[in-house]
Design a protein around this motif. Sequence first.
Motif, mmCIF file in Angstrom:
data_model
loop_
_atom_site.group_PDB
_atom_site.id
_atom_site.type_symbol
_atom_site.label_atom_id
_atom_site.label_comp_id
_atom_site.label_asym_id
_atom_site.label_seq_id
_atom_site.Cartn_x
_atom_site.Cartn_y
_atom_site.Cartn_z
ATOM 1 N N TRP A 11 -45.370 -18.117 -2.408
ATOM 2 C CA TRP A 11 -46.482 -17.211 -2.170
ATOM 3 C C TRP A 11 -46.897 -17.281 -0.705
ATOM 4 O O TRP A 11 -46.832 -18.343 -0.078
ATOM 5 N N ASN A 22 -46.663 -12.368 -3.902
ATOM 6 C CA ASN A 22 -45.600 -13.074 -4.615
ATOM 7 C C ASN A 22 -44.278 -12.705 -3.941
ATOM 8 O O ASN A 22 -43.731 -11.623 -4.155
ATOM 9 N N THR A 41 -40.907 -11.148 -5.484
ATOM 10 C CA THR A 41 -40.717 -9.722 -5.744
ATOM 11 C C THR A 41 -40.130 -8.975 -4.551
ATOM 12 O O THR A 41 -39.786 -7.799 -4.667
ATOM 13 N N LEU A 70 -53.584 -9.344 -6.139
ATOM 14 C CA LEU A 70 -52.182 -9.725 -6.286
ATOM 15 C C LEU A 70 -51.304 -8.627 -5.724
ATOM 16 O O LEU A 70 -51.551 -7.439 -5.930
ATOM 17 N N CYS A 128 -46.559 -8.129 -11.386
ATOM 18 C CA CYS A 128 -46.431 -9.417 -10.710
ATOM 19 C C CYS A 128 -45.947 -10.469 -11.717
ATOM 20 O O CYS A 128 -46.634 -10.729 -12.710
#
Length: 275
Positions: free
Chosen positions: A28, A93, A96, A246, A253
Amino acid sequence: MQFIAYIDEAGDEGINKLRDPDSGQSRWLMLGGILVSAENDRLLPSWRDEVLDLFPKKQKRDLHFRYLKHDQKVATSEVLATKRMGICCICSNKETLLDGGRYEALYGKKGHLYNYLTRFLLERLTASVAATARRQGETARLSIVFSRRANTDYAVMREYLEMMRDGKEKMRPVRSIDWSVFDPSDIRVENHSKWAGLQLADCATSAVFSSLERNMYGNYEPRYALTLAKRFIPRSHSILDCGFTLVPQRNRCPLDERQAKFVDDLVGSWRAPGP
């Protein structure tokens, strides 16, 4: 009305070798900060000192969340939860982004992901400032103080923001920075060790990071951020996609069971009984 936001990050930009579980780059990257009025800005050194006074054996008057022990982090969060400040944190994140194509190539470039998250953060901070001013029949101005990063080109960041301000983007965003309360010239870059506001921003951002980034033992620690839940800034009676955002959005996510529970608990803690 004058407002100041202090901004720091947790994690790193790298996406070449994500950590699994105890070596490599963070999974992250979080960019977050605290938002205060000009009146409360003058109180930030005393707020920081109130935390440091809890640790009389600490020699340096420099608050850095990652170097505190667990009990000290809890105590720090408990103190900051009582202060009149807003928290805003953008949580990317990085898993992704590993699509083997466009996203990976784009955000693998130096500074691109950091600047992208800066945009998300400023959209939410300026919206909060503008809404606060409107409720009181006032106009407002927001100044930004970034914690200095050795590998960030802040001149390029300002050019990126100016391009958005001047409407030169090829694709119009869903949201936009509220340019009525902020101008790219109102950005400063300072050293973490010299500014109490940056040290408190580090605490808030790192608290969220601890909730979503696994430590070397594969565990999370949501307690710090949950203690701060009431301080996250809301939009439409929720902190989700505002004070706590997010990237990508919650429904896209990938979160494991413990991460998902933290998100639900954080949003729920704000709602009941409210800030």
